[in-house]
Motif scaffolding. Structure first.
Motif, PDB file in Angstrom:
ATOM      1  N   ALA A 103      -0.234 -12.115  -5.493  1.00  0.00           N
ATOM      2  CA  ALA A 103      -1.131 -10.997  -5.199  1.00  0.00           C
ATOM      3  C   ALA A 103      -0.337  -9.730  -4.857  1.00  0.00           C
ATOM      4  O   ALA A 103      -0.722  -8.617  -5.255  1.00  0.00           O
ATOM      5  CB  ALA A 103      -2.060 -11.366  -4.040  1.00  0.00           C
ATOM      6  N   THR A 104       0.749  -9.872  -4.149  1.00  0.00           N
ATOM      7  CA  THR A 104       1.592  -8.725  -3.801  1.00  0.00           C
ATOM      8  C   THR A 104       2.160  -8.065  -5.050  1.00  0.00           C
ATOM      9  O   THR A 104       2.175  -6.834  -5.180  1.00  0.00           O
ATOM     10  CB  THR A 104       2.736  -9.170  -2.869  1.00  0.00           C
ATOM     11  OG1 THR A 104       2.186  -9.769  -1.688  1.00  0.00           O
ATOM     12  CG2 THR A 104       3.600  -7.984  -2.474  1.00  0.00           C
ATOM     13  N   LYS A 105       2.648  -8.908  -5.976  1.00  0.00           N
ATOM     14  CA  LYS A 105       3.234  -8.364  -7.207  1.00  0.00           C
ATOM     15  C   LYS A 105       2.170  -7.699  -8.075  1.00  0.00           C
ATOM     16  O   LYS A 105       2.398  -6.623  -8.654  1.00  0.00           O
ATOM     17  CB  LYS A 105       3.904  -9.507  -7.982  1.00  0.00           C
ATOM     18  CG  LYS A 105       5.001  -9.031  -8.919  1.00  0.00           C
ATOM     19  CD  LYS A 105       6.129  -8.395  -8.128  1.00  0.00           C
ATOM     20  CE  LYS A 105       7.224  -7.870  -9.062  1.00  0.00           C
ATOM     21  NZ  LYS A 105       8.296  -7.172  -8.311  1.00  0.00           N
ATOM     22  N   LEU A 106       0.999  -8.318  -8.148  1.00  0.00           N
ATOM     23  CA  LEU A 106      -0.084  -7.737  -8.949  1.00  0.00           C
ATOM     24  C   LEU A 106      -0.542  -6.391  -8.377  1.00  0.00           C
ATOM     25  O   LEU A 106      -0.833  -5.444  -9.124  1.00  0.00           O
ATOM     26  CB  LEU A 106      -1.267  -8.711  -9.021  1.00  0.00           C
ATOM     27  CG  LEU A 106      -1.069  -9.962  -9.889  1.00  0.00           C
ATOM     28  CD1 LEU A 106      -2.266 -10.884  -9.761  1.00  0.00           C
ATOM     29  CD2 LEU A 106      -0.840  -9.573 -11.350  1.00  0.00           C
ATOM     30  N   SER A 107      -0.619  -6.314  -7.046  1.00  0.00           N
ATOM     31  CA  SER A 107      -1.031  -5.047  -6.425  1.00  0.00           C
ATOM     32  C   SER A 107       0.004  -3.957  -6.660  1.00  0.00           C
ATOM     33  O   SER A 107      -0.340  -2.777  -6.784  1.00  0.00           O
ATOM     34  CB  SER A 107      -1.256  -5.253  -4.923  1.00  0.00           C
ATOM     35  OG  SER A 107      -0.038  -5.571  -4.270  1.00  0.00           O
ATOM     36  N   GLU A 108       1.281  -4.357  -6.740  1.00  0.00           N
ATOM     37  CA  GLU A 108       2.330  -3.380  -7.030  1.00  0.00           C
ATOM     38  C   GLU A 108       2.214  -2.868  -8.454  1.00  0.00           C
ATOM     39  O   GLU A 108       2.326  -1.652  -8.707  1.00  0.00           O
ATOM     40  CB  GLU A 108       3.705  -4.034  -6.813  1.00  0.00           C
ATOM     41  CG  GLU A 108       4.881  -3.087  -7.061  1.00  0.00           C
ATOM     42  CD  GLU A 108       6.206  -3.772  -6.851  1.00  0.00           C
ATOM     43  OE1 GLU A 108       7.231  -3.245  -7.320  1.00  0.00           O
ATOM     44  OE2 GLU A 108       6.216  -4.854  -6.223  1.00  0.00           O
ATOM     45  N   TRP A 109       2.002  -3.777  -9.398  1.00  0.00           N
ATOM     46  CA  TRP A 109       1.860  -3.372 -10.809  1.00  0.00           C
ATOM     47  C   TRP A 109       0.601  -2.533 -11.021  1.00  0.00           C
ATOM     48  O   TRP A 109       0.589  -1.621 -11.846  1.00  0.00           O
ATOM     49  CB  TRP A 109       1.803  -4.610 -11.703  1.00  0.00           C
ATOM     50  CG  TRP A 109       3.116  -5.334 -11.776  1.00  0.00           C
ATOM     51  CD1 TRP A 109       4.343  -4.853 -11.471  1.00  0.00           C
ATOM     52  CD2 TRP A 109       3.302  -6.696 -12.194  1.00  0.00           C
ATOM     53  NE1 TRP A 109       5.304  -5.817 -11.644  1.00  0.00           N
ATOM     54  CE2 TRP A 109       4.694  -6.967 -12.099  1.00  0.00           C
ATOM     55  CE3 TRP A 109       2.464  -7.704 -12.619  1.00  0.00           C
ATOM     56  CZ2 TRP A 109       5.230  -8.200 -12.427  1.00  0.00           C
ATOM     57  CZ3 TRP A 109       2.986  -8.929 -12.954  1.00  0.00           C
ATOM     58  CH2 TRP A 109       4.365  -9.181 -12.858  1.00  0.00           C
ATOM     59  N   SER A 110      -0.462  -2.833 -10.268  1.00  0.00           N
ATOM     60  CA  SER A 110      -1.726  -2.117 -10.419  1.00  0.00           C
ATOM     61  C   SER A 110      -1.765  -0.818  -9.624  1.00  0.00           C
ATOM     62  O   SER A 110      -2.761  -0.093  -9.650  1.00  0.00           O
ATOM     63  CB  SER A 110      -2.883  -3.017  -9.968  1.00  0.00           C
ATOM     64  OG  SER A 110      -2.883  -4.230 -10.682  1.00  0.00           O
ATOM     65  N   ARG A 111      -0.704  -0.554  -8.863  1.00  0.00           N
ATOM     66  CA  ARG A 111      -0.592   0.654  -8.044  1.00  0.00           C
ATOM     67  C   ARG A 111      -1.706   0.732  -6.997  1.00  0.00           C
ATOM     68  O   ARG A 111      -2.233   1.808  -6.709  1.00  0.00           O
ATOM     69  CB  ARG A 111      -0.604   1.898  -8.923  1.00  0.00           C
ATOM     70  CG  ARG A 111       0.568   1.969  -9.897  1.00  0.00           C
ATOM     71  CD  ARG A 111       0.561   3.239 -10.706  1.00  0.00           C
ATOM     72  NE  ARG A 111       1.683   3.284 -11.632  1.00  0.00           N
ATOM     73  CZ  ARG A 111       1.932   4.294 -12.466  1.00  0.00           C
ATOM     74  NH1 ARG A 111       1.098   5.350 -12.484  1.00  0.00           N
ATOM     75  NH2 ARG A 111       2.966   4.260 -13.280  1.00  0.00           N
ATOM     76  N   LEU A 112      -2.029  -0.412  -6.440  1.00  0.00           N
ATOM     77  CA  LEU A 112      -2.971  -0.469  -5.309  1.00  0.00           C
ATOM     78  C   LEU A 112      -2.124  -0.369  -4.041  1.00  0.00           C
ATOM     79  O   LEU A 112      -1.759  -1.367  -3.430  1.00  0.00           O
ATOM     80  CB  LEU A 112      -3.786  -1.767  -5.355  1.00  0.00           C
ATOM     81  CG  LEU A 112      -4.584  -2.017  -6.642  1.00  0.00           C
ATOM     82  CD1 LEU A 112      -5.247  -3.388  -6.610  1.00  0.00           C
ATOM     83  CD2 LEU A 112      -5.644  -0.912  -6.807  1.00  0.00           C
ATOM     84  N   TYR A 113      -1.814   0.853  -3.650  1.00  0.00           N
ATOM     85  CA  TYR A 113      -0.794   1.087  -2.644  1.00  0.00           C
ATOM     86  C   TYR A 113      -1.174   0.540  -1.270  1.00  0.00           C
ATOM     87  O   TYR A 113      -0.343  -0.043  -0.564  1.00  0.00           O
ATOM     88  CB  TYR A 113      -0.475   2.588  -2.560  1.00  0.00           C
ATOM     89  CG  TYR A 113       0.027   3.153  -3.861  1.00  0.00           C
ATOM     90  CD1 TYR A 113       1.241   2.730  -4.396  1.00  0.00           C
ATOM     91  CD2 TYR A 113      -0.714   4.100  -4.563  1.00  0.00           C
ATOM     92  CE1 TYR A 113       1.714   3.234  -5.588  1.00  0.00           C
ATOM     93  CE2 TYR A 113      -0.250   4.615  -5.776  1.00  0.00           C
ATOM     94  CZ  TYR A 113       0.960   4.168  -6.286  1.00  0.00           C
ATOM     95  OH  TYR A 113       1.418   4.655  -7.480  1.00  0.00           O
ATOM     96  N   VAL A 114      -2.415   0.726  -0.864  1.00  0.00           N
ATOM     97  CA  VAL A 114      -2.834   0.244   0.452  1.00  0.00           C
ATOM     98  C   VAL A 114      -2.808  -1.279   0.490  1.00  0.00           C
ATOM     99  O   VAL A 114      -2.282  -1.890   1.433  1.00  0.00           O
ATOM    100  CB  VAL A 114      -4.246   0.765   0.798  1.00  0.00           C
ATOM    101  CG1 VAL A 114      -4.712   0.175   2.125  1.00  0.00           C
ATOM    102  CG2 VAL A 114      -4.252   2.290   0.861  1.00  0.00           C
ATOM    103  N   THR A 115      -3.376  -1.887  -0.549  1.00  0.00           N
ATOM    104  CA  THR A 115      -3.369  -3.357  -0.613  1.00  0.00           C
ATOM    105  C   THR A 115      -1.946  -3.891  -0.643  1.00  0.00           C
ATOM    106  O   THR A 115      -1.619  -4.867   0.047  1.00  0.00           O
ATOM    107  CB  THR A 115      -4.133  -3.837  -1.870  1.00  0.00           C
ATOM    108  OG1 THR A 115      -5.469  -3.330  -1.831  1.00  0.00           O
ATOM    109  CG2 THR A 115      -4.163  -5.351  -1.928  1.00  0.00           C
ATOM    110  N   ASN A 116      -1.087  -3.249  -1.410  1.00  0.00           N
ATOM    111  CA  ASN A 116       0.305  -3.685  -1.513  1.00  0.00           C
ATOM    112  C   ASN A 116       1.023  -3.550  -0.171  1.00  0.00           C
ATOM    113  O   ASN A 116       1.803  -4.430   0.224  1.00  0.00           O
ATOM    114  CB  ASN A 116       1.030  -2.868  -2.590  1.00  0.00           C
ATOM    115  CG  ASN A 116       2.470  -3.284  -2.748  1.00  0.00           C
ATOM    116  OD1 ASN A 116       3.384  -2.593  -2.309  1.00  0.00           O
ATOM    117  ND2 ASN A 116       2.676  -4.422  -3.402  1.00  0.00           N
TER     118      ASN A 116
END
Length: 276
Positions: A54-67
């Protein structure tokens, strides 16, 4: 073609040291897997892998707060893992500490004395089984369990059939608990043991069996259990249970428990099926 060429070159550049290095890493991961298999730690590892993905996916998706939340959760999680995995880490260190290079057998009995003690134990267990008297006998090996002895009544008596039977007679002060044997002595009776944390145990197993399994999950002790309901004889080691044992099989298990240098399996882990 370029990728294929790179793969071929990578394999051609693998030397003897690389093979040894990969073998060591694979062996360590295998041992770690065997330590956490069928425990709560296995589920925690799966949860950790989900968080990593989930951390890697949020980074690729540019979901900065979630990441940011996930990355900080992972940082705190590494510290939490040391606390959560404390039982598994302790088991791993005890496994290393029981290496034959670091320790010697806790039991040093002459063959004739060993045979006599085992015969006394087997005779007592068989008699308890015939009378359907519940019993739980723990045999200490390399890992010391002196702290559990303190939960019961000190006896420090010689192993004998009569003493073992009398301890487990119903409605007596010491019958509802475990007997702990160290070398050729009954050290304590009425001891309280930790229960097994294995979530996959059969619902038909009672507290006595769960306590026998619990101590073998936390140490290299061997537990012998007599069912109060059926009189069936069971034995546990390394968090595994073998049921419906006869006197011959029990004698072999105890001999291997007292002679760990043989490096033989204590018993067949497959449950023996038998009509009660």
């Amino acid at each position: 073609m370029l990728i294929l060429r790179q793969v071929i070159e990578m394999f051609l550049n693998i030397g003897v040291r690389d093979v040894i290095d990969m073998t060591i890493v694979a062996f360590v991961f295998y041992k770690l897997f065997m330590l956490i298999r069928e425990t709560r730690a296995e589920q925690l590892i799966k949860g950790l892998l989900v968080l990593l993905i989930a951390t890697k996916l949020s980074e690729w998706s540019r979901l900065y707060v979630t990441n940011w939340i996930l990355r900080n959760t992972m940082t705190l999680g590494m510290i939490a893992l040391l606390i959560v995995f404390q039982p598994e880490l302790r088991r791993a260190l005890e496994y290393i500490g029981r290496s034959k290079f670091l320790t010697k057998s806790i039991v040093e009995l002459a063959d004739e004395d060993l045979t006599q003690k085992i015969n006394e134990i087997v005779e007592a267990v068989v008699e308890l089984s015939k009378q359907k008297i519940g019993a739980l006998i723990i045999f200490e090996r390399e890992t010391g369990i002196g702290d559990l002895m303190e939960t019961g009544t000190r006896i420090n008596g010689d192993i004998s059939t009569g003493l073992l039977i009398n301890i487990f007679i119903p409605n007596t002060p010491l019958h509802d608990g475990a007997v702990i044997v160290r070398k050729d002595k009954i050290m304590a009776a009425g001891c309280v043991l930790p229960l097994s944390e294995n979530p996959h145990l059969s619902k038909t197993l009672g507290t006595r069996h769960r306590a026998g399994l619990g101590i073998t999950e936390r140490s290299d002790a061997v537990a012998v259990i007599v069912s109060e309901e059926t009189g069936a004889i069971s034995a546990a080691s390394d968090g595994k249970l073998s049921r419906f044992l006869d006197a011959k099989t029990l004698r072999r298990i105890l001999k291997n428990a007292y002679k760990p240098e043989d490096q033989k399996p204590l018993f067949n882990w497959k449950w023996r099926q038998k009509d009660e």
